[in-house]
Structures are given as C-alpha cells and as structure tokens.
Motif scaffolding. Structure first.
Motif, PDB file in Angstrom:
ATOM      1  N   LYS A  58       0.837  -1.204   0.000  1.00 44.02           N
ATOM      2  CA  LYS A  58       0.000   0.000   0.000  1.00 44.02           C
ATOM      3  C   LYS A  58       0.871   1.253   0.000  1.00 44.02           C
ATOM      4  O   LYS A  58       0.602   2.207  -0.727  1.00 44.02           O
ATOM      5  CB  LYS A  58      -0.939   0.006   1.193  1.00 44.02           C
ATOM      6  N   GLU A  59       1.939   1.246   0.790  1.00 47.05           N
ATOM      7  CA  GLU A  59       2.822   2.414   0.830  1.00 47.05           C
ATOM      8  C   GLU A  59       3.550   2.606  -0.495  1.00 47.05           C
ATOM      9  O   GLU A  59       3.728   3.730  -0.959  1.00 47.05           O
ATOM     10  CB  GLU A  59       3.825   2.299   1.976  1.00 47.05           C
ATOM     11  N   ILE A  60       3.961   1.505  -1.132  1.00 48.70           N
ATOM     12  CA  ILE A  60       4.606   1.595  -2.443  1.00 48.70           C
ATOM     13  C   ILE A  60       3.629   2.203  -3.451  1.00 48.70           C
ATOM     14  O   ILE A  60       3.973   3.108  -4.209  1.00 48.70           O
ATOM     15  CB  ILE A  60       5.098   0.212  -2.924  1.00 48.70           C
ATOM     16  N   GLU A  61       2.393   1.716  -3.448  1.00 47.58           N
ATOM     17  CA  GLU A  61       1.362   2.247  -4.348  1.00 47.58           C
ATOM     18  C   GLU A  61       1.121   3.734  -4.094  1.00 47.58           C
ATOM     19  O   GLU A  61       1.098   4.537  -5.033  1.00 47.58           O
ATOM     20  CB  GLU A  61       0.043   1.495  -4.162  1.00 47.58           C
ATOM     21  N   ASP A  62       0.930   4.091  -2.829  1.00 47.03           N
ATOM     22  CA  ASP A  62       0.644   5.484  -2.484  1.00 47.03           C
ATOM     23  C   ASP A  62       1.788   6.413  -2.879  1.00 47.03           C
ATOM     24  O   ASP A  62       1.563   7.500  -3.423  1.00 47.03           O
ATOM     25  CB  ASP A  62       0.338   5.626  -0.991  1.00 47.03           C
ATOM     26  N   ASP A  63       3.031   5.994  -2.619  1.00 46.04           N
ATOM     27  CA  ASP A  63       4.196   6.801  -2.996  1.00 46.04           C
ATOM     28  C   ASP A  63       4.247   7.004  -4.511  1.00 46.04           C
ATOM     29  O   ASP A  63       4.509   8.107  -4.988  1.00 46.04           O
ATOM     30  CB  ASP A  63       5.504   6.134  -2.546  1.00 46.04           C
ATOM     31  N   LEU A  64       3.997   5.939  -5.240  1.00 40.60           N
ATOM     32  CA  LEU A  64       4.046   5.990  -6.694  1.00 40.60           C
ATOM     33  C   LEU A  64       2.966   6.921  -7.248  1.00 40.60           C
ATOM     34  O   LEU A  64       3.230   7.768  -8.106  1.00 40.60           O
ATOM     35  CB  LEU A  64       3.866   4.574  -7.253  1.00 40.60           C
ATOM     36  N   TYR A  94       6.622   9.693 -16.718  1.00 36.12           N
ATOM     37  CA  TYR A  94       6.734   9.253 -15.326  1.00 36.12           C
ATOM     38  C   TYR A  94       6.540   7.736 -15.226  1.00 36.12           C
ATOM     39  O   TYR A  94       7.282   7.052 -14.517  1.00 36.12           O
ATOM     40  CB  TYR A  94       5.700   9.985 -14.468  1.00 36.12           C
ATOM     41  N   ILE A  95       5.567   7.216 -15.942  1.00 35.72           N
ATOM     42  CA  ILE A  95       5.317   5.771 -15.935  1.00 35.72           C
ATOM     43  C   ILE A  95       6.515   5.029 -16.518  1.00 35.72           C
ATOM     44  O   ILE A  95       6.943   4.002 -15.994  1.00 35.72           O
ATOM     45  CB  ILE A  95       4.015   5.436 -16.688  1.00 35.72           C
ATOM     46  N   ARG A  96       7.091   5.568 -17.594  1.00 34.04           N
ATOM     47  CA  ARG A  96       8.261   4.931 -18.203  1.00 34.04           C
ATOM     48  C   ARG A  96       9.440   4.916 -17.226  1.00 34.04           C
ATOM     49  O   ARG A  96      10.147   3.917 -17.099  1.00 34.04           O
ATOM     50  CB  ARG A  96       8.656   5.656 -19.488  1.00 34.04           C
ATOM     51  N   GLU A  97       9.637   6.013 -16.500  1.00 31.30           N
ATOM     52  CA  GLU A  97      10.730   6.095 -15.531  1.00 31.30           C
ATOM     53  C   GLU A  97      10.536   5.109 -14.379  1.00 31.30           C
ATOM     54  O   GLU A  97      11.510   4.677 -13.765  1.00 31.30           O
ATOM     55  CB  GLU A  97      10.830   7.514 -14.966  1.00 31.30           C
ATOM     56  N   ASN A  98       9.304   4.771 -14.070  1.00 30.69           N
ATOM     57  CA  ASN A  98       8.986   3.855 -12.968  1.00 30.69           C
ATOM     58  C   ASN A  98       8.364   2.560 -13.494  1.00 30.69           C
ATOM     59  O   ASN A  98       7.506   1.969 -12.845  1.00 30.69           O
ATOM     60  CB  ASN A  98       8.029   4.551 -11.988  1.00 30.69           C
ATOM     61  N   LYS A  99       8.825   2.157 -14.663  1.00 31.58           N
ATOM     62  CA  LYS A  99       8.256   1.010 -15.377  1.00 31.58           C
ATOM     63  C   LYS A  99       8.224  -0.257 -14.523  1.00 31.58           C
ATOM     64  O   LYS A  99       7.205  -0.942 -14.452  1.00 31.58           O
ATOM     65  CB  LYS A  99       9.067   0.771 -16.645  1.00 31.58           C
ATOM     66  N   LYS A 100       9.322  -0.556 -13.874  1.00 30.30           N
ATOM     67  CA  LYS A 100       9.407  -1.800 -13.104  1.00 30.30           C
ATOM     68  C   LYS A 100       8.381  -1.821 -11.984  1.00 30.30           C
ATOM     69  O   LYS A 100       7.689  -2.819 -11.782  1.00 30.30           O
ATOM     70  CB  LYS A 100      10.810  -1.992 -12.528  1.00 30.30           C
ATOM     71  N   THR A 101       8.243  -0.720 -11.266  1.00 25.86           N
ATOM     72  CA  THR A 101       7.291  -0.658 -10.153  1.00 25.86           C
ATOM     73  C   THR A 101       5.861  -0.781 -10.659  1.00 25.86           C
ATOM     74  O   THR A 101       5.064  -1.538 -10.103  1.00 25.86           O
ATOM     75  CB  THR A 101       7.470   0.648  -9.354  1.00 25.86           C
TER      76      THR A 101
END
Length: 154
Positions: A58-64, A94-101
């Motif tokens: 949940k914290e990973i999702e919220d941060d993202l 932004y999505i491309r920069e955080n693709k893995k997450t």
C-alpha cells in the motif's frame, strides 16, 4: 517513529527489495522473510516500519501515485488541448521512468484496487483541464481514456 534520513533509507531498501523480488519471481507471493533476506535486514527492522506485506505494498502504491504529475502553472499559456497533451506526455514519461514498479503492481493477482487508485488519481490531476463544455461528457471522456491507458499498461 520519526521520519529521519535513516528511516527513509531503510524503507527505500525494503521497497526496492520487494520490487526486485516481485519482478524476478512474479508468480510467487512474497513473505516477510524473503523481503528481509533480499534487503539484508532483520525481521524486527521490517516490523518496525510495516505491520505486514500488504501495508508495504500500500505504501509503495501510495508513494508511486503521489508523484504522478500535476498540471503545471506554466501550462496556463497553452491551449486546453496543448495542456492536456503536455500533461499526458508527462504522465507517460513518469510511468516509463517507474516502469518496473508499475509492472510489478499491475501484474499482481489482486491489482484491481491499484487500477482503481490509478484511475482516481489521474482523474483528480486532469480534472483541472476540461476539454469539453459538458462536465459529464468530460468526466466520461477522461474515464474512457484512463481505462484505455490502464489497459495498455496492463
């Protein structure tokens, strides 16, 4: 617990360990032990910051989602269409920069909640820019586009 530099760094290491493990073993449900081994921390350190893996996720999702771009005030000089396209481009970047997450979170079996969060967050960011004169049409147009984007990402 205070949000010190050490706490932020420990949380970052735990989150990165979860993302790496989930990326390399997408079918496996991660245990706290797995995450602690990958992060090279003790279980007590994990529990100091999180109650369980679900709270971590949940914290990973919220941060993202908190970092999804907002319309900038510099966009005021552009037309509504140009503002929309600029914001859309920034969001995809932004999505491309955080693709893995994004990939890890969208590939989980219980990802419907995350998809709904993405849609809600993007709607909140984009509602400042209205392309249509009719608010209902504008809202459904955004929902259509956002669901298409989430479908493409998935």
């Amino acid at each position: 617990m205070q949000d010190t530099r050490r706490v932020r760094m420990t949380k970052k290491i735990i989150k990165e360990a979860y993302i790496e493990l989930s990326d390399s073993h997408p079918d496996k449900r991660m245990s706290i032990t797995d995450i602690c081994k990958a992060a090279d921390i003790n279980r007590s350190t994990f529990y100091m910051h999180y109650e369980d893996v679900n709270q971590l996720i949940k914290e990973i999702e919220d941060d993202l989602l908190d970092r999804i771009p907002y319309p900038s005030e510099a966009l005021d000089s552009l037309s509504k269409k140009e503002q929309y396209l600029d914001l859309l481009e920034g969001t995809f970047e932004y999505i491309r920069e955080n693709k893995k997450t994004f990939t890890v979170l969208l590939s989980r079996l219980d990802n419907d909640n995350f998809k709904k969060k993405i849609i809600g967050t993007v709607l909140d960011r984009y509602k400042a820019i209205t392309l249509a004169k009719n608010d209902t049409f504008s809202k459904y147009g955004y929902l259509f586009c956002i669901n298409g984007i989430v479908g493409m990402l998935t």
